[in-house]
Design a protein around this motif. Structure first.
Motif, PDB file in Angstrom:
ATOM      1  N   PHE A  94     -45.492 133.360  12.012  1.00 29.03           N
ATOM      2  CA  PHE A  94     -44.478 134.229  11.399  1.00 29.03           C
ATOM      3  C   PHE A  94     -44.660 135.690  11.795  1.00 29.03           C
ATOM      4  O   PHE A  94     -44.271 136.595  11.062  1.00 29.03           O
ATOM      5  CB  PHE A  94     -44.490 134.069   9.874  1.00 29.03           C
ATOM      6  N   HIS A  98     -37.953 137.462  11.504  1.00 34.24           N
ATOM      7  CA  HIS A  98     -37.160 136.279  11.144  1.00 34.24           C
ATOM      8  C   HIS A  98     -36.541 136.430   9.759  1.00 34.24           C
ATOM      9  O   HIS A  98     -36.827 137.394   9.041  1.00 34.24           O
ATOM     10  CB  HIS A  98     -38.041 135.024  11.187  1.00 34.24           C
ATOM     11  N   HIS A 100     -35.168 133.730   6.278  1.00 29.19           N
ATOM     12  CA  HIS A 100     -35.206 132.378   5.704  1.00 29.19           C
ATOM     13  C   HIS A 100     -33.975 132.197   4.814  1.00 29.19           C
ATOM     14  O   HIS A 100     -33.427 133.175   4.313  1.00 29.19           O
ATOM     15  CB  HIS A 100     -36.427 132.184   4.793  1.00 29.19           C
ATOM     16  N   GLU A 104     -38.764 134.531  -0.233  1.00 27.24           N
ATOM     17  CA  GLU A 104     -40.175 134.387   0.128  1.00 27.24           C
ATOM     18  C   GLU A 104     -40.952 135.077  -0.990  1.00 27.24           C
ATOM     19  O   GLU A 104     -40.956 136.302  -1.090  1.00 27.24           O
ATOM     20  CB  GLU A 104     -40.453 135.015   1.495  1.00 27.24           C
ATOM     21  N   HIS A 142     -37.626 140.084   8.185  1.00 28.75           N
ATOM     22  CA  HIS A 142     -39.044 140.426   7.951  1.00 28.75           C
ATOM     23  C   HIS A 142     -39.963 139.682   8.910  1.00 28.75           C
ATOM     24  O   HIS A 142     -39.533 138.800   9.650  1.00 28.75           O
ATOM     25  CB  HIS A 142     -39.418 140.075   6.502  1.00 28.75           C
TER      26      HIS A 142
HETATM   27 FE   LIG Z   1     -41.073 134.679   6.368  1.00 26.17          FE
END
Ligand SMILES: [Fe+2]
Length: 187
Positions: A94, A98, A100, A104, A142
């Motif tokens: 990571f 990226h 999601h 998170e 992030h």
């Molecule tokens: Fe992440």
């Protein structure tokens, strides 16, 4: 406690802010939609089993699950005794920017790691330490750096099993911003 550094996101990033003032950090993160809270630290859990970690924070975890509707909670850890190739692979996973489909959310039980939040032309590098509960909303751009010698135990919260899969942006910004080792050495 948390340590925040804020950078510009251009070709030659400049440092805009460097602070350990917890109120200032919380305010700065709130402006980009990220929540930072602190739980009282339970000592002696570095290297403890997942069950023991979750039992030690049972009430706090239950409160977050009830508030946010998370359906799955687990414990992630990596210790200084991990083989170099395992540590490098975990770090690389990571280390690029990226997003999601799920939030998170991480509570640091032991050790540390840096979440880099790239929002509105700035990068907030949040150096998380024991007692920090960081909630990054889904779709926030992030990356995460655990350093070349990873050491952390963290409780993770999920809405579903697949939401945490990274959708990588292809931006190489992570290579232009000081990494975990550099920030840790400069504190
Ligand atoms: Fe992440």
């Amino acid at each position: 406690m948390t340590y925040l550094t804020v950078y510009t996101d251009g070709p030659a990033p400049e440092t805009l802010l460097r602070t350990e003032d917890q109120a200032e950090i919380a305010t700065s993160l709130k402006e980009i939609g990220v929540r930072l809270r602190h739980w009282e630290i339970v000592d002696g859990l570095d290297g403890a089993s997942s069950d023991d970690v979750l039992a030690a924070y049972r009430d706090q975890v239950a409160a977050v699950v009830a508030e946010e509707g998370y359906t799955f909670v687990d414990v992630a850890r990596l210790g200084p005794d991990a083989p170099a190739d395992v540590a490098a692979a975990a770090r690389a996973k990571f280390l690029n920017e990226h997003t999601h489909d799920d939030d998170e959310v991480r509570f640091f039980v032991a050790g540390s790691g840096i979440f880099y939040l790239h929002v509105d032309g700035k990068v907030h590098a949040v150096f998380c330490e024991p007692g920090d509960l960081l909630s990054v909303p889904k779709q926030t751009t992030h990356w995460f750096d655990m350093g070349t010698r990873p050491h952390f135990t963290a409780i993770r919260f999920f809405h579903d099993d697949d939401g945490w899969i990274g959708d990588f942006t292809g931006d190489d910004i992570a290579s232009r911003i000081p990494d975990y080792d550099t920030i840790a050495a400069g504190r």
